[in-house]
Design an enzyme around this catalytic site. Structure first.
Site, short mmCIF file in Angstrom:
data_model
loop_
_atom_site.label_atom_id
_atom_site.label_comp_id
_atom_site.label_asym_id
_atom_site.label_seq_id
_atom_site.Cartn_x
_atom_site.Cartn_y
_atom_site.Cartn_z
N HIS A 90 0.84 -1.21 0.00
CA HIS A 90 0.00 0.00 0.00
C HIS A 90 0.87 1.25 0.00
CE1 HIS A 90 0.51 0.68 4.40
NE2 HIS A 90 0.31 -0.61 4.55
N ASP B 27 -0.03 4.34 1.07
CA ASP B 27 -0.32 5.32 2.11
C ASP B 27 0.36 4.96 3.43
OD1 ASP B 27 -2.10 3.10 2.06
OD2 ASP B 27 -3.45 4.11 3.45
N ASP C 282 6.37 0.07 7.50
CA ASP C 282 4.96 -0.15 7.13
C ASP C 282 4.54 0.83 6.03
OD1 ASP C 282 2.29 -0.83 7.11
OD2 ASP C 282 1.80 0.15 9.00
N GLU D 259 -5.05 1.71 2.53
CA GLU D 259 -5.05 0.58 3.45
C GLU D 259 -5.08 1.05 4.90
OE1 GLU D 259 -3.45 -2.76 5.92
OE2 GLU D 259 -2.74 -0.70 5.72
N GLU D 260 -4.48 2.21 5.15
CA GLU D 260 -4.39 2.74 6.52
C GLU D 260 -5.57 3.63 6.89
OE1 GLU D 260 -2.34 1.56 8.42
OE2 GLU D 260 -0.33 1.31 7.60
N GLU E 184 2.32 -7.50 3.29
CA GLU E 184 3.15 -7.12 4.44
C GLU E 184 3.00 -8.06 5.62
OE1 GLU E 184 1.79 -3.48 6.41
OE2 GLU E 184 -0.14 -3.76 5.42
N HIS F 125 3.57 2.44 12.86
CA HIS F 125 2.64 3.39 13.46
C HIS F 125 3.25 4.10 14.68
CE1 HIS F 125 -1.26 1.38 11.70
NE2 HIS F 125 -0.23 1.31 10.88
#
Length: 399
Positions: free
Chosen positions: A78, A80, A111, A145-146, A173, A371
Site C-alpha cells: 500500500h 499510504d 509499514d 489501506e491505513e 506485508e 505506526h
C-alpha cells in the site's frame, strides 16, 4: 558496509526517494507515488497501468511469465502511511535521514514502503540475471489501506479487471521481528467495530432511578472486561499463544449526556473486537446479545464494521505456493514462525476471494515501530530483504 557505501547504493537511494513522498493521512494525494512508480516501471522496462477502482488510483506493474495461462502471482503493497506527530520524532519523518549505523528514519520505513521497493529491487536483479518467471507476476500498489474508508484492495478484488489477472497467490506485508526469526502470517483475526446504543431511564440526578443507561453500561462493561481478562491470562500463561491467537475487546469510544445534573436517556459506547480464528463468530455475537438482555434490554447493537470470518491460507502439502515459499526460506537458512496477523491487512480481501495469501516483511532483529514515533529500518536489513525476496519471488513464480 559504511554509511558512505549505503548512501551511494542505488537501491537504498530508491527506497529513500519513496519514503520522502508524504503520502500521509488524512487527505492523501497519491500523484507523487504514481509518478515515482511510473519511473520505476520504465527503468524495469515493464508495462504499467493506473486503474481507477474508487476515489484513488491503483498502480499495477506486469512482469509477463513464460506460461502466462497459469494463475499469476501478486506482490502487493500500500502507498499510504499513517499520520505522524513531528514533535515526537528525533528526525524529520519524511526526510529519510540515515545515521552512522545505517538506520533510515521515516514514516513508512517498516509499514510498508520498504516492502514495495524491495519487490522492485528483487525484480530488477532477477531480470538483469536473465530470469523470466513461469507465472506472470503483478506488482500492485494500492491506496487507503491505513484509512478508515474502504481500502483500495477491497474494491480491486471485486472488479472484472482483477478477475482477468487470474491470481493464484499473493504476498503482502508482515511485521518486523525483534529476534532472529522471521514471521510468516497465514491468517488474520476477524474485525468488528461494535457500537452499543444503551437506552435507559432518564431524570433528575438526585434520584436513584432504576434501569438507567449507566447501570446497563456498567453490567456490559464488567462482562466484556471479564472476557478480556481471560484472554490476557491465556497470553501470560502459555508462551506458545501469540496475540493473534486470542480475541481482543477494547473500549475505544464513549459518549452521552447533556449536563452534569441530568441522568441521560442514552449512552453510546464503541468496542473494537478482533476475533481469533478458532472462535465461532455467531456464538460470540449471541454471547454479547445475551449480556445486553441480562443488563436490562433496551440496547441496540450497531455493527459499524462486521467483517466475515475468512478461512486461513493453507500451510501444508495441499498448497504448492506454501511449499515453494517455505522451501525457499529453508534453503536460505532463516528461522520462521507461522502466525496469525494481529491487525488487518489487504491479504484478508484476497483470501476472501479464494486466493492463497501470506504476509511477510523480511525484517528481523529490529524493534517493531509500525505506526510508532521514530520508525526506522537499517540499511543492511533492507538490502538483506532484497536477497530474500529474490529467492521467494522466483520460488512462488515457478511453483
Amino acid at each position: 558496509m559504511s554509511r558512505a557505501e549505503w548512501e551511494n547504493n542505488e537501491e537504498i537511494q530508491i527506497f529513500r526517494e519513496y519514503l520522502r513522498i508524504p503520502s500521509v493521512h488524512p487527505n492523501v494525494d497519491y500523484t507523487a507515488c504514481v509518478e515515482f512508480l511510473k519511473r520505476q516501471a520504465a527503468s524495469l522496462e515493464l508495462p504499467i497501468e493506473v486503474v481507477s477502482v474508487g476515489l484513488n488510483p491503483v498502480v499495477v506493474i506486469k512482469w509477463l511469465g513464460k506460461q502466462s495461462e497459469l494463475p499469476s502471482i501478486v506482490l502487493n503493497s500500500h502507498m499510504d502511511v499513517v499520520p505522524v506527530f513531528p514533535d515526537k520524532w528525533t528526525h524529520e519523518p519524511f526526510n529519510a535521514e540515515m545515521d552512522d549505523e545505517g538506520r533510515i528514519y521515516a514514516r513508512g520505513a517498516q509499514d510498508m514502503k520498504s516492502v514495495a521497493t524491495q519487490y522492485l529491487a528483487a525484480v530488477r536483479s532477477l531480470k538483469a540475471s536473465g530470469y523470466q518467471p513461469k507465472r506472470t507476476v503483478y506488482l500492485t500498489f494500492v491506496p487507503d489501506e491505513e484509512a478508515g474508508i474502504t481500502p483500495g484492495m477491497a474494491n480491486l478484488v471485486k472488479t472484472d479487471y482483477f478477475k482477468r489477472l487470474n491470481v493464484g497467490f499473493s504476498l503482502d506485508e508482515g511485521i518486523a521481528s525483534e529476534d532472529e526469526t522471521y514471521s510468516v502470517f497465514y491468517a488474520e483475526r476477524t474485525i468488528w467495530h461494535l457500537r452499543l446504543k444503551i437506552s435507559g431511564t432518564s431524570g433528575h440526578d438526585s434520584l436513584l432511578l432504576n434501569k438507567t443507561a449507566g447501570q446497563k453500561f456498567s453490567y456490559i462493561l464488567v462482562k466484556i472486561m471479564e472476557f478480556r481478562d481471560l484472554e490476557v491470562r491465556r497470553l501470560e500463561q502459555n508462551s506458545k499463544v501469540d496475540i493473534g491467537d486470542v480475541t481482543t475487546m477494547n473500549l475505544t469510544q464513549l459518549g452521552g449526556g447533556v449536563q452534569s445534573n441530568v441522568v441521560p436517556p442514552l449512552l453510546e459506547v464503541v468496542f473494537d473486537i478482533r476475533i481469533a480464528i478458532t472462535v465461532d463468530t455467531d456464538e460470540l455475537e449471541k454471547k454479547i446479545r445475551d449480556w445486553c438482555e441480562e443488563a436490562g434490554g433496551g440496547i441496540e447493537l450497531v455493527f459499524e464494521s462486521k467483517e466475515p470470518f475468512v478461512p486461513p491460507t493453507k500451510i501444508d502439502a495441499s498448497n504448492p505456493y506454501w511449499l515453494a515459499f517455505k522451501q525457499a526460506l529453508d534453503e536460505l537458512g532463516v528461522k520462521t514462525r507461522q502466525r496469525v496477523f494481529p491487525g488487518g491487512t489487504d491479504s484478508r480481501f484476497l483470501r476472501q476471494a479464494g486466493i492463497s495469501a501470506l504476509g511477510f516483511s523480511p525484517i528481523n532483529n529490529t524493534p517493531i515501530l509500525l505506526h510508532d514515533h521514530n520508525e526506522y529500518l537499517r540499511a543492511d536489513t533492507y538490502l538483506r530483504g532484497i536477497e530474500i525476496y529474490k529467492k521467494l519471488i522466483a520460488a512462488v513464480a515457478n511453483a
